[in-house]
Design an enzyme around this catalytic site. Sequence first.
Site, PDB file in Angstrom:
ATOM      1  N   ASN A   1      -5.678   1.974 -13.570  1.00  0.00           N
ATOM      2  CA  ASN A   1      -5.705   2.735 -12.324  1.00  0.00           C
ATOM      3  C   ASN A   1      -7.131   3.022 -11.849  1.00  0.00           C
ATOM      4  O   ASN A   1      -7.329   3.461 -10.724  1.00  0.00           O
ATOM      5  CB  ASN A   1      -4.945   4.056 -12.470  1.00  0.00           C
ATOM      6  CG  ASN A   1      -3.530   3.947 -11.911  1.00  0.00           C
ATOM      7  OD1 ASN A   1      -3.193   2.976 -11.253  1.00  0.00           O
ATOM      8  ND2 ASN A   1      -2.719   4.950 -12.171  1.00  0.00           N
ATOM      9  N   TYR A   2      -8.113   2.809 -12.739  1.00  0.00           N
ATOM     10  CA  TYR A   2      -9.509   2.852 -12.293  1.00  0.00           C
ATOM     11  C   TYR A   2      -9.966   1.394 -12.160  1.00  0.00           C
ATOM     12  O   TYR A   2     -10.853   0.932 -12.860  1.00  0.00           O
ATOM     13  CB  TYR A   2     -10.392   3.600 -13.298  1.00  0.00           C
ATOM     14  CG  TYR A   2     -10.123   5.084 -13.392  1.00  0.00           C
ATOM     15  CD1 TYR A   2      -9.314   5.733 -12.460  1.00  0.00           C
ATOM     16  CD2 TYR A   2     -10.697   5.837 -14.400  1.00  0.00           C
ATOM     17  CE1 TYR A   2      -9.075   7.097 -12.546  1.00  0.00           C
ATOM     18  CE2 TYR A   2     -10.464   7.207 -14.494  1.00  0.00           C
ATOM     19  CZ  TYR A   2      -9.646   7.820 -13.565  1.00  0.00           C
ATOM     20  OH  TYR A   2      -9.419   9.174 -13.666  1.00  0.00           O
TER      21      TYR A   2
ATOM     22  N   VAL B   1       2.004   7.981  -4.913  1.00  0.00           N
ATOM     23  CA  VAL B   1       2.894   7.830  -6.065  1.00  0.00           C
ATOM     24  C   VAL B   1       3.036   6.352  -6.467  1.00  0.00           C
ATOM     25  O   VAL B   1       3.004   6.004  -7.643  1.00  0.00           O
ATOM     26  CB  VAL B   1       4.267   8.458  -5.720  1.00  0.00           C
ATOM     27  CG1 VAL B   1       5.371   7.958  -6.631  1.00  0.00           C
ATOM     28  CG2 VAL B   1       4.161   9.979  -5.783  1.00  0.00           C
TER      29      VAL B   1
ATOM     30  N   GLY C   1      -0.640   4.919  -1.327  1.00  0.00           N
ATOM     31  CA  GLY C   1      -1.606   5.958  -0.948  1.00  0.00           C
ATOM     32  C   GLY C   1      -2.987   5.408  -0.623  1.00  0.00           C
ATOM     33  O   GLY C   1      -3.867   6.148  -0.183  1.00  0.00           O
ATOM     34  N   GLY C   2      -3.237   4.128  -0.901  1.00  0.00           N
ATOM     35  CA  GLY C   2      -4.502   3.485  -0.520  1.00  0.00           C
ATOM     36  C   GLY C   2      -5.710   3.855  -1.369  1.00  0.00           C
ATOM     37  O   GLY C   2      -6.841   3.663  -0.936  1.00  0.00           O
TER      38      GLY C   2
ATOM     39  N   ARG D   1       0.845  -1.199   0.000  1.00  0.00           N
ATOM     40  CA  ARG D   1       0.000   0.000   0.000  1.00  0.00           C
ATOM     41  C   ARG D   1       0.877   1.244   0.000  1.00  0.00           C
ATOM     42  O   ARG D   1       1.782   1.366   0.815  1.00  0.00           O
ATOM     43  CB  ARG D   1      -0.923   0.003   1.213  1.00  0.00           C
ATOM     44  CG  ARG D   1      -1.838   1.217   1.243  1.00  0.00           C
ATOM     45  CD  ARG D   1      -2.976   1.070   2.208  1.00  0.00           C
ATOM     46  NE  ARG D   1      -2.589   1.312   3.583  1.00  0.00           N
ATOM     47  CZ  ARG D   1      -3.445   1.420   4.600  1.00  0.00           C
ATOM     48  NH1 ARG D   1      -4.741   1.277   4.380  1.00  0.00           N
ATOM     49  NH2 ARG D   1      -3.031   1.640   5.820  1.00  0.00           N
TER      50      ARG D   1
END
Length: 546
Positions: free
Chosen positions: A470-471, A178, A109-110, A107
Amino acid sequence: MLPTLPLLLFLLLLLPVPLSPASPPAVQTCQDFIHCLISGGGGFPSNLIYAPSNPNYSTILESTIRDARFNSTSTPKPSLILTPISTSQIQAAVLCSRRHDFHIRIRSGGHDYEGLSYSYSSQFAVLDLASFRNVTVNRAEKTAWVQSGAVLGELYYRIAKRSPHLAFPAGVTNTVGVGGHFSGGGFGFLVRKFGLAADNVIDCRGRILDRASMGQDFFWAIRGGGGNTFGIAVAWKIRLVTVPSTVTVFSVVRTIEQNGLDIANKWQSVSSKLPKELSLDLLLTTTNRTKNRATIKIAIFSALFLGKTDKLLNLMQSKFPELGLTGEDCKEMTWLESVVFHGGFPSNATVEALLDRSKNSPLVWTLKYKCKSDFVRGDPIPESALLKMWEKLMEIEPEFGGILMFPWGGEMEEISEFRIPFPHRGGNLYMIQHMAYWSDEGERHVGWLRELYDLAGDYVSREPRSAYVNYRDLDIGMNGGEWRRYERARVWGEKYFGKNFERLVRVKTAVDPENLFRNEQSVPPLPRGIRSQRIAAGSQFDRCTL
Ligand code: FDA
């Protein structure tokens, strides 16, 4: 292609560790794992290991849970949270995970849309990189090293404080980490001028490797091939970009009565053809909600222009007069201030707000949400279909529902689909994020979002219907229990990575054949039986280098 020597060195550090016996008792495995961390040569300080009995466990776990959907009593929780502060401790965690077959999730930024960095259906530990947040800017070289646990707001702030003319093209929200963001691509308002965050990564440090030692295939894969798949990225060297000292922003609203549908329709064909210096996003949403229905459709046009207002007004007048932009709509500011403007902060917020990685930041982290993505290629969505999708937003039950559209074109048109694993480049007009946010228990909102997504199906990319890794969206397929079922992974893999999926499998097979780094949507290695054959067949991709 066989693994290069540097890749073998990476494997050698992982492979000689003896495998644990099949199906050991879970509690014993956990104790063995802890023992290995602390005294089995790991050197991991016990005060950086949090078990559920520790009074700080929940605070640390929840500190970067960014979707309340995965913060309920039914969400599977980690048996341990590890909060390393040195790379040797990360190394120890990997080694002990391998030795005791103890699953870890990384993990930064979660923000994972499916909560994969902090939830899992079996026993597991979270390796939380929140302490790895250094940003070192080299102004003369126009580069920076940034650690994975830093958030985008910190990165932007540190860069701009070193030079107001330097910037970095990554996402909009200040709390995004990041580590996960760069692993999957990463884009924001500078994407049309400079490409993705991952396009601008020029080196990376993992536990033992850097770009020179990892080899070009491995370095290619980690910039967009998805998080938690190829190893742990600790720090990234990035190429900074130059921005003018004054930029212009605006955010204007048009209702359907103010010709919003026609303007939105025109936006579809104009936005990707505007000069690269202008990024003009569109959010279709609704307002004036009563219990189960909204009554007003609104279109919000938000922009960043790398230049001054007078030039922007001339440009809009010639390319997109339908929007009716005026000088009063525009605000001039520095690039860093523009990040605050688009970040949803209160109007009096200062740039220091970008450093706030707590839950006080503007997004309401108490809400649950689900998002899905699409790419519109070739032809715009017909106006009648756009209206139908917008109508769907009126029957809103979630607290917030919207269709967010990001224009492509510009630099994205010029970068090859093979340069990094992110394939969605030339020919795309824009990307869509379909969104639903809610606060009650209702899983039905997910169903509502799927219906919205279905409405777009005939007008977006097909065969495959592309998506942005990333989605993350588990609806499009999952690995399931059999991690090496390559054909099963191909279903979602080609949606995220297009023709790059095959090469990603080949890299994964070379660098992590035992699939230590995995989640429900990580690229799997090939099963042993077909490895050499497939690796040879995949060598056609060798020409696609940086
Ligand atoms: P998180 O820590 O959850 O990691 C995401 C994935 O990467 C997980 O699978 C994790 O295991 C893995 N991972 C994390 N760190 C790693 C490391 N060091 N090495 C290897 N693997 C690692 N995207 C975008 O392009 N533009 C945008 O503007 C936004 N805005 C945005 C706003 C909000 C509110 C959310 C929730 C999300 C976005 N995103 C986005 C999507 C975002 O880019 C995506 O969720 C990233 O994966 C988040 O990275 P984090 O490190 O925060 O997440």
